[in-house]
Design a protein around this motif. Sequence first.
Motif, short mmCIF file in Angstrom:
data_model
loop_
_atom_site.label_atom_id
_atom_site.label_comp_id
_atom_site.label_asym_id
_atom_site.label_seq_id
_atom_site.Cartn_x
_atom_site.Cartn_y
_atom_site.Cartn_z
N PHE A 17 8.14 -23.04 -4.48
CA PHE A 17 8.84 -22.07 -3.63
C PHE A 17 9.10 -20.77 -4.39
O PHE A 17 8.87 -19.67 -3.86
N LEU A 18 9.55 -20.89 -5.64
CA LEU A 18 9.83 -19.70 -6.44
C LEU A 18 8.54 -18.92 -6.71
O LEU A 18 8.53 -17.68 -6.69
N GLY A 19 7.44 -19.65 -6.97
CA GLY A 19 6.16 -18.99 -7.21
C GLY A 19 5.68 -18.23 -5.98
O GLY A 19 5.14 -17.12 -6.08
N LEU A 20 5.89 -18.83 -4.81
CA LEU A 20 5.48 -18.19 -3.56
C LEU A 20 6.31 -16.93 -3.31
O LEU A 20 5.77 -15.89 -2.90
N VAL A 21 7.59 -17.03 -3.57
CA VAL A 21 8.46 -15.85 -3.40
C VAL A 21 8.03 -14.74 -4.34
O VAL A 21 7.95 -13.57 -3.96
N LEU A 22 7.71 -15.08 -5.59
CA LEU A 22 7.30 -14.09 -6.58
C LEU A 22 5.99 -13.41 -6.15
O LEU A 22 5.83 -12.19 -6.26
N PHE A 23 5.05 -14.21 -5.63
CA PHE A 23 3.77 -13.66 -5.18
C PHE A 23 3.98 -12.67 -4.03
O PHE A 23 3.37 -11.61 -4.00
N ILE A 24 4.85 -13.03 -3.09
CA ILE A 24 5.11 -12.15 -1.94
C ILE A 24 5.73 -10.84 -2.40
O ILE A 24 5.38 -9.76 -1.91
N LEU A 25 6.65 -10.95 -3.37
CA LEU A 25 7.29 -9.73 -3.88
C LEU A 25 6.29 -8.81 -4.56
O LEU A 25 6.30 -7.59 -4.37
N ILE A 26 5.37 -9.41 -5.36
CA ILE A 26 4.34 -8.60 -6.06
C ILE A 26 3.40 -7.99 -5.04
O ILE A 26 3.03 -6.82 -5.14
N LEU A 27 3.00 -8.79 -4.05
CA LEU A 27 2.09 -8.29 -3.02
C LEU A 27 2.72 -7.14 -2.24
O LEU A 27 2.07 -6.12 -1.97
N ASP A 28 3.99 -7.30 -1.92
CA ASP A 28 4.68 -6.33 -1.06
C ASP A 28 5.05 -5.05 -1.82
O ASP A 28 5.03 -3.96 -1.25
N ASN A 29 5.36 -5.21 -3.10
CA ASN A 29 5.88 -4.06 -3.85
C ASN A 29 4.88 -3.41 -4.81
O ASN A 29 5.12 -2.30 -5.27
N VAL A 30 3.79 -4.11 -5.09
CA VAL A 30 2.82 -3.57 -6.05
C VAL A 30 1.43 -3.41 -5.43
O VAL A 30 0.88 -2.31 -5.36
N ILE A 31 0.87 -4.51 -4.97
CA ILE A 31 -0.52 -4.49 -4.52
C ILE A 31 -0.67 -3.67 -3.25
O ILE A 31 -1.54 -2.78 -3.17
N MET A 32 0.14 -3.95 -2.23
CA MET A 32 0.00 -3.26 -0.95
C MET A 32 0.28 -1.76 -1.07
O MET A 32 -0.48 -0.94 -0.54
#
Length: 253
Positions: A17-32
């Motif tokens: 769950f924590l890994g998924l949350v971290l991935f979403i944060l990186i995707l939303d704030n860095v990659i996108m």
Amino acid sequence: MKKIIRNSLLRKLLYIFLGLVLFILILDNVIMPWYVSSPETRVPEVVGLQVSEAASLLEKDGFDIIISDTSYGLQIPVGEIFFQKPDAGAIVKEGRTVYLFVSGGVKTITVPQLKGKSILDAKFALERLGLKLGRVERIPSSQPEDMIFDQQYTDGTLLKQGDVVGVTVSAGRGGGSIVVPDLIGKSLTEARKILADSSLIVGKINYQPSATLLPNTILDQYPSSGNSLNSGDVVDLFVTKPTDKNNPGEENN
């Protein structure tokens, strides 16, 4: 024990769950944000250009290119782009890959040796290569009956896929009592002996290159095996080239 297993499973689920949350944060704030803010450009029109011209134009604009497919049988000059993806005019990110589809032109096919074959064998040989049997002319001759002894295009001629090849077939003279033996795959020495034992004579020897067979191996014969000849008639042979260039007419064995 059950409590330990339950705790271990809960920890794994928590980590996931924590890994998924971290991935979403990186995707939303860095990659996108990086992707959205990347410069955009318009894809140029390269259909109708030669590959080298298209590559030069696209690479100058920062695109990567991949030759996706080369298609034959098209009435389009060889090497010309006939389709691209993305389409010309599309707005894409810089550095995007453009896939190119190239014309291989009209496919050319080498005419096979048909002399010595029957009409049925010639038809199959041509169709396997993408050619068609054309006009069949029957005329009296000293050649075995129903055997092809002339063809519209000599073997080795390059034709377009779907072209037709006419042949001339012997109406025969009758009287042949000697069945031509099968010589394909045998050495030239063996072929000479077999023909002599059958009261036949080696005719013209045509040497052809081969990357897989030993020198002086029979590739084809004219007339083909199964035809009927008279005593003293000749059989032409198609033989792999010998290694000794200074002595092209004899075997070493």
